[in-house]
Design a protein around this motif. Structure first.
Motif, PDB file in Angstrom:
ATOM      1  N   GLN A 234       0.774  -1.163  -0.256  1.00 15.83           N
ATOM      2  CA  GLN A 234       0.185   0.039  -0.032  1.00 15.83           C
ATOM      3  C   GLN A 234       0.870   1.143  -0.037  1.00 15.83           C
ATOM      4  O   GLN A 234       1.925   1.387   0.561  1.00 15.83           O
ATOM      5  CB  GLN A 234      -0.940  -0.082   1.063  1.00 15.83           C
ATOM      6  CG  GLN A 234      -0.186   0.107   2.473  1.00 15.83           C
ATOM      7  CD  GLN A 234      -0.602  -0.855   3.543  1.00 15.83           C
ATOM      8  OE1 GLN A 234      -0.552  -1.988   3.148  1.00 15.83           O
ATOM      9  NE2 GLN A 234      -0.701  -0.441   4.887  1.00 15.83           N
TER      10      GLN A 234
ATOM     11  N   VAL B 286       0.578   5.840   0.190  1.00 14.91           N
ATOM     12  CA  VAL B 286      -0.424   6.939   0.190  1.00 14.91           C
ATOM     13  C   VAL B 286       0.316   8.184  -0.107  1.00 14.91           C
ATOM     14  O   VAL B 286       1.573   8.225  -0.160  1.00 14.91           O
ATOM     15  CB  VAL B 286      -0.978   7.444   1.528  1.00 14.91           C
ATOM     16  CG1 VAL B 286      -1.607   8.627   1.632  1.00 14.91           C
ATOM     17  CG2 VAL B 286      -1.623   6.048   2.322  1.00 14.91           C
TER      18      VAL B 286
ATOM     19  N   CYS C  52      -5.786  13.500  -1.035  1.00 14.30           N
ATOM     20  CA  CYS C  52      -5.024  12.241  -0.702  1.00 14.30           C
ATOM     21  C   CYS C  52      -5.498  11.067  -1.844  1.00 14.30           C
ATOM     22  O   CYS C  52      -6.669  10.858  -1.895  1.00 14.30           O
ATOM     23  CB  CYS C  52      -5.706  11.701   0.593  1.00 14.30           C
ATOM     24  SG  CYS C  52      -4.950  10.094   1.089  1.00 14.30           S
TER      25      CYS C  52
ATOM     26  N   TYR D 299      -4.424   6.707  -2.734  1.00 13.52           N
ATOM     27  CA  TYR D 299      -3.899   5.807  -2.023  1.00 13.52           C
ATOM     28  C   TYR D 299      -3.872   4.804  -2.963  1.00 13.52           C
ATOM     29  O   TYR D 299      -4.782   4.599  -4.017  1.00 13.52           O
ATOM     30  CB  TYR D 299      -4.940   5.449  -0.845  1.00 13.52           C
ATOM     31  CG  TYR D 299      -6.196   4.853  -1.202  1.00 13.52           C
ATOM     32  CD1 TYR D 299      -7.200   5.760  -1.345  1.00 13.52           C
ATOM     33  CD2 TYR D 299      -6.530   3.356  -1.249  1.00 13.52           C
ATOM     34  CE1 TYR D 299      -8.632   5.241  -1.506  1.00 13.52           C
ATOM     35  CE2 TYR D 299      -7.576   3.003  -1.857  1.00 13.52           C
ATOM     36  CZ  TYR D 299      -8.704   4.020  -1.788  1.00 13.52           C
ATOM     37  OH  TYR D 299     -10.044   3.491  -2.297  1.00 13.52           O
TER      38      TYR D 299
ATOM     39  N   TYR E  78      -4.161   0.392  -2.675  1.00 14.02           N
ATOM     40  CA  TYR E  78      -4.576  -0.741  -1.828  1.00 14.02           C
ATOM     41  C   TYR E  78      -5.137  -1.883  -2.157  1.00 14.02           C
ATOM     42  O   TYR E  78      -5.897  -1.540  -3.319  1.00 14.02           O
ATOM     43  CB  TYR E  78      -5.265  -0.096  -0.672  1.00 14.02           C
ATOM     44  CG  TYR E  78      -5.233  -0.911   0.556  1.00 14.02           C
ATOM     45  CD1 TYR E  78      -6.414  -1.561   1.059  1.00 14.02           C
ATOM     46  CD2 TYR E  78      -4.441  -1.008   1.680  1.00 14.02           C
ATOM     47  CE1 TYR E  78      -6.486  -2.178   2.275  1.00 14.02           C
ATOM     48  CE2 TYR E  78      -4.381  -1.544   2.625  1.00 14.02           C
ATOM     49  CZ  TYR E  78      -5.356  -2.202   3.149  1.00 14.02           C
ATOM     50  OH  TYR E  78      -5.370  -3.034   4.094  1.00 14.02           O
TER      51      TYR E  78
ATOM     52  N   LEU F  86      -9.434   4.249   5.997  1.00 15.17           N
ATOM     53  CA  LEU F  86      -8.520   5.502   5.829  1.00 15.17           C
ATOM     54  C   LEU F  86      -8.746   6.427   7.066  1.00 15.17           C
ATOM     55  O   LEU F  86     -10.003   6.487   7.660  1.00 15.17           O
ATOM     56  CB  LEU F  86      -9.358   6.094   4.603  1.00 15.17           C
ATOM     57  CG  LEU F  86      -9.206   5.110   3.425  1.00 15.17           C
ATOM     58  CD1 LEU F  86      -9.970   5.615   2.048  1.00 15.17           C
ATOM     59  CD2 LEU F  86      -7.468   5.653   2.856  1.00 15.17           C
TER      60      LEU F  86
ATOM     61  N   VAL G 236      -3.440   5.262   5.428  1.00 13.55           N
ATOM     62  CA  VAL G 236      -4.412   3.713   5.203  1.00 13.55           C
ATOM     63  C   VAL G 236      -3.837   2.573   6.096  1.00 13.55           C
ATOM     64  O   VAL G 236      -2.755   2.406   6.240  1.00 13.55           O
ATOM     65  CB  VAL G 236      -4.159   3.804   3.629  1.00 13.55           C
ATOM     66  CG1 VAL G 236      -2.636   3.282   3.252  1.00 13.55           C
ATOM     67  CG2 VAL G 236      -5.263   2.471   3.197  1.00 13.55           C
TER      68      VAL G 236
END
Lengths: 118, 114
Positions: free
Chosen positions: B2, B4, B23, B25, B27, B33, B93
């Motif tokens: 993952q 961010v 933001c 991410y 994942y 979050l 995250v």
């Protein structure tokens, strides 16, 4: 209700000395996490512990760093033979249980220990 | 793995103006979050979190964030900024397959002009 407590708030060490950082989680929380924040950067995960067990240390440097969370007392992050690159803010967080598989748990952060290595 | 991304390192807004902090991410599953705020020399305070359900979540201090799966985003908003909102904001995250660690973005430093 006391939040996550960390001490000392500021720690100065000379190269080669040992640094011990302490973290007392929120009362009732059995999960502790350590993160490191280098200057001008975000936080990076180091280690996740439960009482008497290291669950995930994938973010911990392989040498000089160790962590424990004994049955009684605070969690300790220990850095042996510190070097200038260890200068950073070290944050501890706690939660009632782990995030994985849980739906409501949140990590609550302490104020951090700012380590300066001279 | 993952990750961010917070694309804006610094943002300056006038007091009373609206605010949006971005933001994004990466994942592999449904993410948990979070948005945290850090004042200078202080620890992190949780503003809000998204685990499931309504994609628009309300937080403390008048902040809200919207989870958009199609855009892999979780942007933070506030309709009217106060001088006391000046701080650094971190998106994070975690959870699920990634286990219990939180992965943080690099942060966005917010400055508020009088």
């Amino acid at each position: 209700n006391a939040g996550v407590m960390q001490n000392p708030r500021h720690l100065v060490r000379r190269r080669g000395q040992e640094a011990r950082l302490r973290c007392s989680p929120v009362k009732g929380h059995s999960h502790v996490y350590w993160y490191r924040q280098l200057p001008e950067e975000g936080l990076k995960f180091m280690v996740y512990l439960q009482k008497e067990n290291i669950i995930d240390e994938s973010g911990m440097p392989k040498e000089r760093f160790s962590a424990e969370f004994p049955k009684e007392g605070p969690s300790i992050l220990r850095i042996q033979q510190v070097v200038r690159g260890d200068s950073a803010a070290y944050f501890c967080a706690s939660s009632p249980q782990g995030l994985a598989g849980a739906t409501t748990d949140t990590q609550y952060f302490g104020p951090g220990t700012r380590l300066t290595v001279l | 793995a993952q990750s961010v991304t917070q694309p804006d390192i610094h943002i300056t807004v006038s007091e009373g103006a609206s605010l949006e902090l971005r933001c994004n991410y990466s994942y592999g599953a449904t993410p948990y979050l979070f948005w945290y705020v850090q004042s200078p020399g202080q620890g992190l305070q949780l503003l809000l979190k998204y685990f499931s359900g309504d994609t628009l979540v309300q937080g403390i201090k008048g902040f809200e964030a919207e989870f958009k799966r199609s855009q892999s985003s979780f942007n933070l908003r506030k309709p009217s900024v106060h001088w006391s909102d000046a701080a650094e904001y971190f998106c994070a995250v975690g959870g699920g397959n990634a286990g219990n660690m939180l992965t943080f973005g690099g942060g966005t430093r917010l400055m508020v002009k009088p």
